[in-house]
Scaffold this active site. Structure first.
Site, PDB file in Angstrom:
ATOM      1  N   HIS A  40       0.857  -1.184   0.000  1.00  0.00           N
ATOM      2  CA  HIS A  40       0.000   0.000   0.000  1.00  0.00           C
ATOM      3  C   HIS A  40       0.891   1.232   0.000  1.00  0.00           C
ATOM      4  CE1 HIS A  40       0.474   0.884   4.427  1.00  0.00           C
ATOM      5  NE2 HIS A  40       1.096  -0.250   4.252  1.00  0.00           N
ATOM      6  N   HIS A 293       5.499  13.885  -9.469  1.00  0.00           N
ATOM      7  CA  HIS A 293       5.571  14.191  -8.046  1.00  0.00           C
ATOM      8  C   HIS A 293       4.230  14.023  -7.349  1.00  0.00           C
ATOM      9  CE1 HIS A 293       3.957  18.260  -8.549  1.00  0.00           C
ATOM     10  NE2 HIS A 293       4.791  18.418  -9.523  1.00  0.00           N
ATOM     11  N   GLU A 453      14.747  30.297  19.943  1.00  0.00           N
ATOM     12  CA  GLU A 453      15.002  29.168  20.821  1.00  0.00           C
ATOM     13  C   GLU A 453      15.089  27.884  20.000  1.00  0.00           C
ATOM     14  OE1 GLU A 453      12.675  31.434  21.617  1.00  0.00           O
ATOM     15  OE2 GLU A 453      13.162  32.153  23.631  1.00  0.00           O
ATOM     16  N   HIS A 515       4.376  33.246  31.686  1.00  0.00           N
ATOM     17  CA  HIS A 515       5.790  32.880  31.749  1.00  0.00           C
ATOM     18  C   HIS A 515       6.064  31.747  32.743  1.00  0.00           C
ATOM     19  CE1 HIS A 515       6.132  36.529  29.499  1.00  0.00           C
ATOM     20  NE2 HIS A 515       7.445  36.557  29.518  1.00  0.00           N
TER      21      HIS A 515
END
Lengths: 718, 718
Positions: A40, A293, A453, A515
């Site tokens: 599959h 594609h 970050e 925070h």
């Protein structure tokens, strides 16, 4: 790409084996994907699964056969060139190349692509989630620049490898902020360029050792639209301080590919992006169209492809001896390069014995002898300090002893306390802001949504993957969550990154619930192979660093307080290094309180108050669950023993503490804004209230009757 | 900002009370911060705490006294203009304005700034973590455009409010990717522009109702540097399709401020950014210097400030009657505006009763009568389907019934299955891609590191905060983590957002551990007020939507499978809506298995196998812990009852399941790549192996002896 240089044929020596090798890569990619797809459809991104590898075959061949300096027989040779395939979905290309080059990846392994327990030798970093690999490669390039600056000497260019990245259009479209073209394509709205922090940092840092090949196969893009977009890519990278090169025919102009890479290598002060125009699914009947594609190659197309390239349509996974031979020569060249390098290293050792010893130690991933003696040690009479401050004291003590430490903060240096006073910034010397020998990285204040970050975490993964460097990164604990994608990849790919995560609870006070972490600890404690430390005092902070530094294949998060913490009676580095230990012992106890971080001293206070009422209360500190879980069961059961109820205490969500306790005290919901002592009082996290709660628990279990068994006693282990 | 228009004085009617009002705002800001700061320094960002409010006072005064259409006596009036202060650290400005305007915020409340239990009426969204508020405001503006398109009629412009955002330099520097200037400032390296996805989307969507005031006070920036930077900001926003306006003297040129806002309001097809040049800490002795943004105002400076503005230096928190009176007039105008609007709404109701009924229902946050009858219901004999497909069936059934539903996917529409066939895209009509009446939002493929998920989440928070809209957003479960910052703010600020999170376990198969969630469920289950649903079949999926849609103050994540799931014997919408229920009952059981999602049918299979061995096994499905925890204790104890051990089963980290079970089975570490059935087998998550584990548990507890008490029986509740 428009802006930038377009290269034409210069000196390039074609080999008779080139054509066959390239055709082999293309056909192998089709075979591998077809096999993994049997049954599959399992490839969720068929547009890049085989189409991109087929299109990129010439570039991969030229890059690996002519340039990449690596020894397939020793994939860990330190000065090897690094290759990062950021788009993990095109990984069949990389696996194919590794097989041909003779890495420990057999044809059977290739056939097991995307099957259980398949192998990945020679893979530098774990990519897949788009974007991670690119930031990784910036980290790798930083590591090379730094170690070269520190250890290379006149006549001894020991560290001089390149980092090659390969990305396709889909990836760059994301990286650079193209809107989803078929949907958003308006008039002038197309070119919303969003540049990458990592790309911009690479330009600023003048990482001439970073070479990125961008596969411009125009997926989903039509005519003019594509032009407008690619114009922008080139301009943007130029503005970042990159060199931008073009290869207009990446399908067959091998000389142009070769020359572009050569040109990139000769540019010492700028990273290079090579835009390679390719045809997706080259060789397929549907090459360059949506067909190739939108779905995996059909069986008849594979037959046609093989016929076209002179392969037998019946044969699968076929590599001619000619091609194997050609790559064997490449492998031999790589082995020779390592041999030469080893000789160079040996003579370097004679002239620079101290540097040689240090470099080889770092390459081996070992820390300097006796480094642990520099760890700060505290007595309980020492003044209370915030654990972020205690962390600064550790870094200040260790930085001169462990040159491997390299890191910085996402623009919170003053709050995270991560900058050791004497440390120099890692900067290109020409900026006058530092040198490449510098160890402090300014991750800066760059992007919306504190992506900084996230990029910082991914760059640190690259630094760690390079080797010889122990990276640390810093921000508020609550914002480590913004880097969750990079943190989980650190843990999954087993690289050592140390997060200095300050302001770790309602103890940050007035900044309030936006925070104040609540769910954060449950989140990170549930990540496999991630050591989440929440030290309670000075010795525990030293222990957290000690274990984090020794854990060469495990990332750590050090969760640190903003507020001052007293030093505990019985904490030692040795005790805390076991992840959990008894802070206050009592024989025949009525209750044990297990806690961590800033709440341990509150638990000790509660125990004192309970003692006054005749309730004997032990206190256990559990700074790191991962490490505690690694101790033998006997030790663990001596710490969290049967016989009396165990109450947990932490000023965050209680979720997960059920593993170590019978009853749990923590935040019922979000934190609150106010002076931190008031916030603690509001939530009843004080010695007095925990004593009241403890009494309730003792009474409840007395009434309940029966033996109280430790929660660590289980029917089975996973 | 360079590029864009600079406005000069046009028509503007100054009031005698203007100067006093502006001075009052400045002085109040200093008083509030000074008081909140007493004792010890609590403001971590002094540069914006009072300096920015003092600098922005003229703009705030003009904006609120001349333009903002809102009724302080009813902060929930639906057609009010929305004001978003993205930089939460400058919130003292907003609180001051709310007090002066007569919102329910007394002077005592102002004095309690940053203290426990302080109030926040009239605050539209929770900001603080930089960047969230900006994306929120884009969501709010989208909501307005959409509802206006749907409900406004000729002569009945019911919905026509503006969204005003206020951001300072620090924020924009982040948003636009300025490097940390004092650190990174090299030659050409400064201008690495990183544009915001949300800003770009706002331009594309032609949100003329969005007006952003950018406080350009040049924090940390010197001379030419700043110019170069701001040039770039203007150019970038122009390229996004924004209108860019300038006010060169934001300290005292009230007419220019007023004219800029007026010009912004008259531009219907573009969002506007007004760059306002201000002096930080205006009025302070150290205005415009590092002094004023490096530390809070000193006592003697506050005295000087008050003297300068004609205030008594001894008096704190003083507002003259003149100023209160001036704002009372503004408030009166707002109250009248609401009255007029109510009259308009009433006559609209006469002409368009159907639309009126629907709009007022939506404003009231109620769903249409009988909508639940459209929820798909399944029998156990119905074909197995993936829960992502079951989700699509629910959306397809509900979209025509609940027009409030508005949402989209972060470029994974085809995998998340979130696009209802007949739905129209939300697009500006001029693009030809959709209309403002459209309900499907293309969040697209925009940024590095899948920030798109993060921005998508924050935009959805804005949509929900506006009212009248139930937003849904979609991606893979593993990548909801990338939006953690927005998800926690949904839960904290109590807005209803529904995440359609597909591919929710190792059941996604071949994409492997980089895409397979492990820690994810522990993370989201630890977030207060977040309903994390993991439905096991068709009825449970319907139940998850049912409860999520009824929970108007709680965000939900629906964790959905890629693989097919059979329909359970005893699942019903009613049962599952309690968060947990008995799927398979047995009297005098030996064991209960508690599970959720795709593993429930495996538990049922294991129970059958155990039965064959004479071990009576109940099976409990626990699709939503939050909702189950809200049931009465009697019900919960009937589901997870004492008397026999309880074993949990989930194909992720077991962390947290200790709360509901005695023994836990799950992933010991990361997942694996391979066909999903093979991956399940590898980890022993099959009926046969769970039967073996179950037998072990039963034997263990028999041997242990004593009463087995439900883990829900506790000494206390938090």
């Amino acid at each position: 790409m428009g802006v930038g240089k377009t290269l034409t044929t210069m000196s390039f020596a074609p080999q008779p084996s080139d054509a066959a090798a390239i055709a082999t890569i293309r056909v192998l990619a089709a075979d591998v994907v077809a096999k993994s797809n049997s049954g599959h459809p399992v490839i969720h991104y068929p547009d890049v699964a085989e189409g991109a590898p087929m299109g990129m075959a010439p570039a991969a061949h030229i890059l690996f056969s002519r340039f990449v300096n690596a020894n397939p027989k020793n994939s860990k040779w330190f000065n090897r060139d690094r290759f990062v395939l950021s788009n993990g979905h095109a990984c069949v290309l990389q696996y194919t190349m590794l097989h041909l080059l003779g890495y420990k990846l057999s044809m059977d392994d290739l056939k097991a692509f995307r099957q259980l327990d398949s192998l990945t030798p020679g893979i530098e970093v774990t990519t897949g989630p788009l974007g991670q690999g690119f930031a990784n490669s910036v980290g790798i390039a930083i590591a090379e620049r730094h170690l070269a600056a520190v250890y290379n000497k006149d006549g001894f260019e020991l560290i001089n490898n390149f980092t090659y990245g390969n990305y396709n259009f889909l990836f760059w479209a994301r990286l650079l902020g193209a809107k989803h073209i078929p949907v958003f394509c308006g008039d002038g709205c197309l070119m919303e360029g969003v540049s990458s922090e990592a790309a911009s940092l690479a330009g600023h840092l003048q990482l001439g050792n970073l070479i990125v090949v961008y596969d411009d196969n125009h997926i989903s893009i039509d005519g003019d639209t594509a032009c407008a977009f690619t114009e922008d890519v080139g301009a943007r990278f130029l503005s970042y301080g990159w060199q931008v090169l073009h290869v207009d025919n990446g399908d067959s102009d091998l000389a142009a590919i070769s020359n572009a890479i050569a040109e990139a290598r000769s540019e010492k002060n700028k990273p290079t992006i090579i835009r390679l125009r390719t045809t997706i699914g080259f060789g397929s009947k549907e090459q360059g169209t949506h067909g190739v594609h939108g779905a995996p190659l059909k069986a008849d197309d594979i037959v046609a492809l093989k016929t076209k390239f002179g392969f037998s349509p019946e044969e699968k996974f076929h590599v001619s001896q000619e091609t194997y031979d050609a790559y064997a020569k490449v492998a031999k060249r790589g082995a020779a390069a390592e041999e030469n390098w080893n000789a160079l290293l040996a003579s370097y050792g004679k002239k620079y014995p101290k540097e040689h010893a240090e470099l080889t130690r770092r390459i081996a991933g070992k820390l300097p002898e006796g480094w642990q003696q520099s760890l700060p040690v505290y007595k309980s009479s020492d003044a209370a300090q915030a654990s972020r401050k205690l962390s600064e004291i550790v870094l200040t003590a260790l930085a001169p002893v462990i040159p491997d430490l390299m890191g910085g903060s996402a623009d919170l240096t003053g709050s995270n306390l991560t900058k050791v006073k004497s440390s120099v910034d890692f900067q290109p010397p020409s900026t006058g802001l530092g040198t490449y020998k510098g160890t402090y990285i300014r991750y800066g204040k760059l992007l919306l949504f504190r992506v900084r970050e996230h990029a910082m975490g991914a760059i640190a993964n690259g630094l760690a993957a390079y080797g010889g460097i122990v990276p640390f990164v810093a921000t508020f604990l609550n914002f480590v969550s913004y880097a969750a994608g990079a943190v989980r990849l650190s843990a999954l790919s087993r690289v050592q990154v140390i997060w200095v995560a300050t302001h770790d609870s309602i103890g940050l006070g007035e900044d309030g619930p936006t925070h104040q972490p609540v769910e954060t600890n449950a989140h990170f404690r549930a990540i496999p192979n991630l050591a989440f430390w929440r030290p309670a005092d000075g010795n525990e902070t030293s222990a957290a660093y000690a274990v984090a530094l020794k854990s060469t294949h495990t990332p750590s998060i050090l969760s640190l307080s903003r507020q001052n913490l007293p030093n505990l009676e019985s904490s030692t580095i040795e005790h805390a290094s076991r992840g959990g230990y008894v802070v206050h012992e009592e024989a025949n106890e009525d209750l044990t309180i297990v806690s961590c971080g800033s709440e341990v001293s509150i638990a000790v206070d509660a125990a004192k108050k309970l003692k006054e009422q005749g309730i004997k209360t032990r206190v256990v500190s559990l700074p790191c669950w991962l490490v505690f879980d690694q101790q033998d069961q006997e030790y663990r059961l001596s710490v969290l023993r049967s016989g009396a109820p165990i109450l947990s205490l932490e000023a965050l969500s209680t979720l997960g503490w059920e593993r170590y306790s019978h009853e749990q005290y923590g935040l019922p919901s979000w934190g609150a804004s106010g002076p931190y002592q008031k916030v603690y009082e509001k939530f009843g996290i004080t010695g007095s209230n925990i004593a009241v709660v403890g009494k309730k628990v003792v009474d409840f279990y007395k009434k309940k009757g029966g033996e109280v068994v430790s929660p660590l006693v289980k029917a089975f282990t996973l």
